[in-house]
Design an enzyme around this catalytic site. Structure first.
Site, PDB file in Angstrom:
ATOM      1  CG  ASP A 109      -2.053   0.878   1.125  1.00 23.51           C
ATOM      2  OD1 ASP A 109      -2.172   1.536   0.074  1.00 23.51           O
ATOM      3  OD2 ASP A 109      -2.847   0.945   2.082  1.00 23.51           O
ATOM      4  CG  HIS A 125      -4.456   7.156 -26.910  1.00 23.74           C
ATOM      5  ND1 HIS A 125      -3.282   6.724 -26.348  1.00 23.74           N
ATOM      6  CD2 HIS A 125      -5.441   6.608 -26.154  1.00 23.74           C
ATOM      7  CE1 HIS A 125      -3.552   5.956 -25.306  1.00 23.74           C
ATOM      8  NE2 HIS A 125      -4.854   5.871 -25.158  1.00 23.74           N
TER       9      HIS A 125
HETATM   10  C1  BG6 Z   1      -7.139   3.942 -23.093  1.00 24.50           C
HETATM   11  C2  BG6 Z   1      -8.280   4.746 -22.530  1.00 24.50           C
HETATM   12  O1  BG6 Z   1      -5.939   4.663 -22.991  1.00 24.50           O
HETATM   13  O2  BG6 Z   1      -7.373   3.646 -24.457  1.00 24.50           O
HETATM   14  C3  BG6 Z   1      -9.596   4.018 -22.725  1.00 24.50           C
HETATM   15  O3  BG6 Z   1      -8.061   5.008 -21.141  1.00 24.50           O
HETATM   16  C4  BG6 Z   1      -9.772   3.590 -24.156  1.00 24.50           C
HETATM   17  O4  BG6 Z   1     -10.676   4.832 -22.304  1.00 24.50           O
HETATM   18  C5  BG6 Z   1      -8.538   2.864 -24.679  1.00 24.50           C
HETATM   19  O5  BG6 Z   1     -10.912   2.757 -24.237  1.00 24.50           O
HETATM   20  C6  BG6 Z   1      -8.631   2.577 -26.162  1.00 24.50           C
HETATM   21  O6  BG6 Z   1      -7.563   1.760 -26.552  1.00 24.50           O
HETATM   22  P1  BG6 Z   1      -7.684   0.760 -27.775  1.00 24.50           P
HETATM   23  O7  BG6 Z   1      -6.318   0.165 -27.892  1.00 24.50           O
HETATM   24  O8  BG6 Z   1      -8.738  -0.217 -27.437  1.00 24.50           O
HETATM   25  O9  BG6 Z   1      -8.050   1.612 -28.958  1.00 24.50           O
END
Ligand code: BG6
Length: 483
Positions: A87, A237
């Site tokens: 923890d 992303h």
């Molecule tokens: C994650 C997000 O980083 O990417 C999620 O926290 C999202 O909310 C996911 O669903 C999407 O990733 P992928 O690889 O499934 O397109």
């Protein structure tokens, strides 16, 4: 193959990310012979599990989701797994003693601390690991996104982690960079000659980057209420994808050359501030539709609050990269939950032909499909067969990766975990990149959080809020939809 034995310590090791992504990825790497025989995987969580409990949990929860495993290989993989209860931030040092015990005598191995836990634990974890004497010169730390919730908190975390680890030991993960098709984008751009001459504002009308998901956020409200689509998806992303489309050709395929070029793109983004936010950014939140509940009624371990009403589950932004190559070319970004299809793609829309001699010519589109059905499609104008009048039709010149390469597409985490073990940070975000991304996102979030209006509702299973459509329609453009 990975040659050195390593100890991979996953904090948050029984959590969703670990069980859904990290453990399966490590199993696949093991099955492909990419883990050294002595490599160990040590999950840490508050769970109070023994090694046997944890192996049992992985056996029952992870194994059924794998495609094709062999029993002997699976048993060997399970033997690599350990569990230590910990923890962070508590006065009980028992967890650290147990970990110290497990790691004693293995100081010369590569040691990776993978923090699959909320960002506020990153600093304290690193400090405690250091106090326990566990940070060796061969140690690395992996930080999951989102790194903080704005520029100031990201800087504070980077400072805290930076007190214990050198920048070269810090791996900030964005799993989109590990996706096969995302890496293919770099190869497409920089290993083919024909695209570069047209990859600029002279030939390209605009770029669209879409990450559409069908999933909602069940069980994640505690996290998602404080994130929203901008922090969860766009800051990392989508902006990383934008960087790879927009960056200048790097001089080498190495850790600094690529990241140097990406950060220049982030620094060139035109800030969207004040009243411009309403013009250039759109947010939405899904309501009930197609038999699924709306965001506010999604099953969750935390009750809805005022914040829940303000959270965007959809965001669309018109971005601009202010440099010589891209001046005047809009980059439209959109992402959302509970949309009709799961589809991630980058669309490069070229300009109209300078002088049209055939009626009905539509501009060319290059579609890079990240998922599903990974591939590249170039939409060309062709003449429909027939002896009458010339009729044009857009037809795709298509490359499907699955058909062409006939091999399994590895999960992004496989690639990235192997890169961490090999000490290669090229596909990880450098401190200045993360901070530049926050610098651009912050004013949009601040505006939304301070605004009296709420996100535009859209029923689950529909294509998002009307505002997203208008964002393009204003300049006579449309979002690329499934052919
Ligand atoms: C994650 C997000 O980083 O990417 C999620 O926290 C999202 O909310 C996911 O669903 C999407 O990733 P992928 O690889 O499934 O397109």
């Amino acid at each position: 193959p990975q040659r050195h034995a390593a100890d991979l310590i996953v904090f948050g090791g029984t959590g969703d990310l670990s069980m859904r992504k990290l453990i399966p990825a490590l199993y696949h790497c093991d099955r492909d012979g990419r883990l050294a025989d002595e490599t160990r995987i040590i999950a840490m969580s508050r769970g109070g599990l023994t090694d046997a409990d944890f192996r049992g949990k992985v056996d029952s929860e992870v194994r059924p989701a794998l495609h094709g495993d062999d029993d002997e290989g699976w048993q060997r993989f399970l033997r690599r797994l350990h569990h230590v209860s910990l923890d962070v931030g508590s006065s009980d040092r028992g967890g650290w003693s147990a970990l110290t015990h497990l790691l004693a005598g293995y100081e010369d191995r590569d040691r990776v601390f993978y923090l699959a836990s909320p960002p506020m634990t990153f600093g304290p974890f690193c400090r405690e690991a250091h106090e326990a004497g566990l940070v060796t010169p061969r140690s690395r730390v992996v930080l999951e996104k989102p790194l903080g919730r704005d520029l100031v908190s990201a800087q504070a975390i980077n400072d805290e982690v930076g007190e214990i680890f050198d920048e070269r030991q810090i791996f900030r993960i964005d799993h989109y960079l590990g996706k096969e098709t995302v890496q293919n984008l770099l190869v497409l751009r920089f290993a083919n000659a024909f695209l570069e001459p047209v990859w600029n504002s002279l030939w390209i009308d605009h770029v669209q980057i879409t990450v559409a998901e069908t999933v909602g956020t069940p069980g994640r409200r505690g996290y998602y209420d404080h994130a929203g689509a901008l922090r969860d998806m766009v800051q990392n992303h989508l902006l990383q994808l934008l960087c790879l489309v927009a960056m200048e050709p790097p001089s080498r395929n190495d850790r600094e050359s690529i990241r140097d070029e990406k950060v220049k793109v982030l620094q060139s983004l035109r800030p969207i501030v004040g009243s411009e936010v309403d013009r250039f950014a759109v947010r939405g939140q899904y309501t009930a539709g197609e038999g699924v509940p709306g965001y506010l009624d999604e099953p969750a371990s935390t009750p809805t609050t005022d914040i829940s009403h303000r959270v965007e589950t959809y965001a669309a932004i018109r971005a601009e990269v202010k440099n010589w190559r891209w001046a005047g070319v809009p980059f439209y970004l959109r992402t959302g939950k509970r949309l009709p299809d799961r589809r991630s793609e980058i669309v490069i829309q070229f300009k109209d032909v300078p002088h049209a001699i055939f009626p009905g010519a539509a501009p060319n589109r290059l579609v890079l499909r990240l998922q599903p059905s990974e591939g590249i499609h170039l939409l060309l104008m062709a003449k429909e067969p027939g002896a009458g009048e010339v009729t044009l039709r857009p037809v795709p010149l298509s490359l499907s990766f699955a058909e062409t390469f006939q091999s399994r597409v590895p999960d992004a985490y496989e690639r990235l975990l192997m890169d961490v073990l090999a000490g290669n940070p090229t596909l990880f975000m450098r401190r200045d990149e993360v901070e530049a991304a926050w610098r651009w996102i912050d004013p949009i979030i601040e505006n939304w959080e301070g605004s009296e209006s709420l996100p535009e509702p859209y029923p689950a299973g529909t294509a998002g809020p009307a505002g997203a459509h208008e964002l393009l329609a204003r300049s006579g453009r449309t979002w690329h939809e499934e052919e």
